[in-house]
Design a protein around this motif. Structure first.
Motif, mmCIF file in Angstrom:
data_model
loop_
_atom_site.group_PDB
_atom_site.id
_atom_site.type_symbol
_atom_site.label_atom_id
_atom_site.label_comp_id
_atom_site.label_asym_id
_atom_site.label_seq_id
_atom_site.Cartn_x
_atom_site.Cartn_y
_atom_site.Cartn_z
ATOM 1 N N THR A 130 -25.692 7.676 3.477
ATOM 2 C CA THR A 130 -27.149 7.687 3.665
ATOM 3 C C THR A 130 -27.549 6.435 4.427
ATOM 4 N N ARG A 131 -28.503 6.573 5.388
ATOM 5 C CA ARG A 131 -28.857 5.441 6.256
ATOM 6 C C ARG A 131 -30.378 5.322 6.374
ATOM 7 N N VAL A 178 -18.768 2.585 1.269
ATOM 8 C CA VAL A 178 -20.228 2.434 1.276
ATOM 9 C C VAL A 178 -20.881 3.806 1.408
ATOM 10 N N ASP A 179 -21.782 4.124 0.482
ATOM 11 C CA ASP A 179 -22.454 5.430 0.529
ATOM 12 C C ASP A 179 -23.945 5.312 0.839
ATOM 13 N N PHE A 180 -24.449 4.096 1.032
ATOM 14 C CA PHE A 180 -25.861 3.879 1.383
ATOM 15 C C PHE A 180 -25.910 2.641 2.257
ATOM 16 N N LEU A 181 -26.471 2.767 3.458
ATOM 17 C CA LEU A 181 -26.527 1.640 4.394
ATOM 18 C C LEU A 181 -27.954 1.479 4.891
ATOM 19 N N ALA A 182 -28.516 0.281 4.698
ATOM 20 C CA ALA A 182 -29.863 -0.015 5.186
ATOM 21 C C ALA A 182 -29.804 -1.234 6.095
ATOM 22 N N THR A 191 -28.450 1.760 12.228
ATOM 23 C CA THR A 191 -27.431 1.852 11.184
ATOM 24 C C THR A 191 -26.217 2.634 11.684
ATOM 25 N N VAL A 192 -26.428 3.460 12.718
ATOM 26 C CA VAL A 192 -25.292 4.193 13.269
ATOM 27 C C VAL A 192 -24.343 3.225 13.969
ATOM 28 N N ARG A 193 -24.908 2.337 14.808
ATOM 29 C CA ARG A 193 -24.041 1.348 15.476
ATOM 30 C C ARG A 193 -23.449 0.384 14.458
#
Length: 466
Positions: free
Chosen positions: A100-101, A68-72, A86-88
């Protein structure tokens, strides 16, 4: 190459409370069209529900978390008002640190705003997670409707589900569905016609510039079971199309997850041409026209299997439960907890380089050859078998678990032999979600453990395998 939706996952808690239970308690039920609604377990929140939906979406897409390169993450009820969740979430899932978050909140449009951002960003393997569990005052319509659930989308190129048109619209309507700073409960001025206009007009305006055509389903914001049909009339949609994209009758008002859950449900029934229209207080609206160009992988877990009474509902939501007593307990500082995150979030065990035995956690002497070694770290799959089990009842739990026990009652604890590579196993203690007996196959999930020093700790628990 345009970006679309590669796969969808969805999750709702297993508990349900009925409209009849509210009628018995209050003499009426003020959420038309809601028959039952999903109730989060005592250790569930928007983050843990989002984890459940995300793991299902990733499995359906056959995408590994580290790809995964993008997390929302989107929610109107984030567990913390200020923290990049998004870090947790990324740590729980195993997403790499350089992805990317983005976090979206503050509106029931947050889910579709997150999806729009992912589509615009054009990631190779993006993950959009939307989870919500709104609350109102116990006596009002918003609490009567308030449900819970989560949906997740894997976004990327060469996807079978394309967004063919997208429009947004905003029109100022102050006083409709708001939550003051520091408060948990959603409010409104409840101005009747004003509220209905604030809901219907932005939605209709957003759809006005779209060539809708024939649809299999329309997922329209669902604060209750009546308003989507009022909006559908203004948009020229028939009731059957709206019903095909609805989840409010069984899950309740799922806030920012409302439209994403409707999309997931309709796709699971084979819908190929869909309209998604979300509404956010303020008021604004997002409209997406979607077309499937092939089979869209969908993995849902939306069926509730345990009905609770109204009193049990209040207890699970923490309305009538005791607080943590002073003193005692096992103090674990945040820095110490941080060092154990790989074990608590991703079940990282140690493999002995001398004899191949797995040890959990990966520290100290090898359980097989009693040798002090430098373990090779290996993430377990999370599947295992219960070897021993007991139940901790009232008075038997440390103070840090008192709130959980007060809300959920006695809880199970088990010794689990987790499957390890090469036919090995690693034994570890775990709290049990629901029931699991000796010999049962179980799977790991992520839940709240407890809150200490004001910091909520998340970690793995186990439940009977699906």
């Amino acid at each position: 190459m345009s970006v679309g939706i590669r796969a969808v996952g969805a999750y709702a808690p297993r508990f349900r409370v009925t409209a009849e239970a509210f009628e018995e308690a209050w003499g009426s039920f003020d959420a038309p069209g809601v028959e039952t609604k999903a109730v989060p377990d005592a250790d569930e929140d928007a983050l843990t529900m989002g984890y459940e939906a995300a793991t299902r979406a990733l499995d359906a897409a056959e995408v590994a978390p580290e790809e995964v390169d993008f997390l929302a993450f989107a929610s109107t009820t984030p567990p913390l008002a200020e923290e990049d969740l998004t870090v947790r979430l990324g740590s729980l899932l195993g997403v790499e640190s350089d992805a990317t978050r983005h976090v979206f909140t503050g509106s029931t449009r947050a889910g579709t705003r997150a999806l729009a951002a992912a589509l615009d960003a054009g990631p190779e393997r993006g993950l959009v997670v939307v989870a919500d569990c709104p609350r109102g005052e116990p006596h009002d319509a918003r609490e009567h409707a308030a449900g819970a659930g989560a949906a997740a989308f894997v976004v990327g190129p060469e996807a079978p589900l394309r967004v063919t048109e997208r429009v947004e619209h905003a029109d100022a309507y102050p006083g409709t569905r708001f939550r003051r700073t520091g408060e948990e409960r959603v409010g409104s001025i409840d101005a009747g016609v004003y509220d209905r206009n604030a809901f219907v007009r932005p939605l209709a305006a957003a759809v006005e510039d779209i060539e809708v055509g024939d649809l299999d389903a329309a997922a329209i914001q669902m604060p209750d079971g009546k308003l989507p049909y009022r909006a559908a009339g203004a948009m020229g949609l028939d009731n059957g199309t709206v019903h095909a994209g609805g989840t409010v009758s069984t899950l309740g008002d799922t806030g920012a997850a409302s439209v994403p859950l409707g999309l997931a449900s309709a796709l699971s029934e084979g819908a190929e041409r869909l309209l998604a229209v979300s509404w956010g207080s303020g008021a604004g609206a997002d409209a997406f026209l979607l077309a499937a160009e092939g089979e869209v992988p969908v993995s849902l877990a939306l069926d509730g299997d345990e009905e609770v009474s109204y009193a049990e509902y209040l207890r699970l939501r923490g309305e009538i439960t005791a607080e943590e007593p002073d003193g005692g307990g096992a103090y674990v500082s945040v820095p110490t907890w941080h060092r154990s995150l790989p074990q608590r979030h991703r079940l990282v065990a140690g493999r002995c380089p001398e004899c191949g035995t797995y040890t959990f956690p990966p520290e100290g002497a090898c359980r097989g050859c009693d040798t002090l070694v430098e373990f090779e770290e290996v993430a377990l799959s999370g599947d295992g078998t219960v070897e021993a089990q007991t139940e901790i009842g009232k008075g038997g739990a440390p103070p840090e678990f008192a709130e959980l026990q007060s809300r959920s009652g006695a809880f199970g604890v088990a010794i689990v032999a987790f499957d390890a590579p090469d036919g090995g196993e690693a034994t570890a203690p775990a709290m049990v979600v629901g029931d699991a007996a000796v010999g049962d196959r179980v799977e790991a999930t992520q839940r709240r453990i407890y809150t200490q020093e004001g910091v909520t700790r998340y970690g793995f628990k186990v439940r009977r395998a699906e």
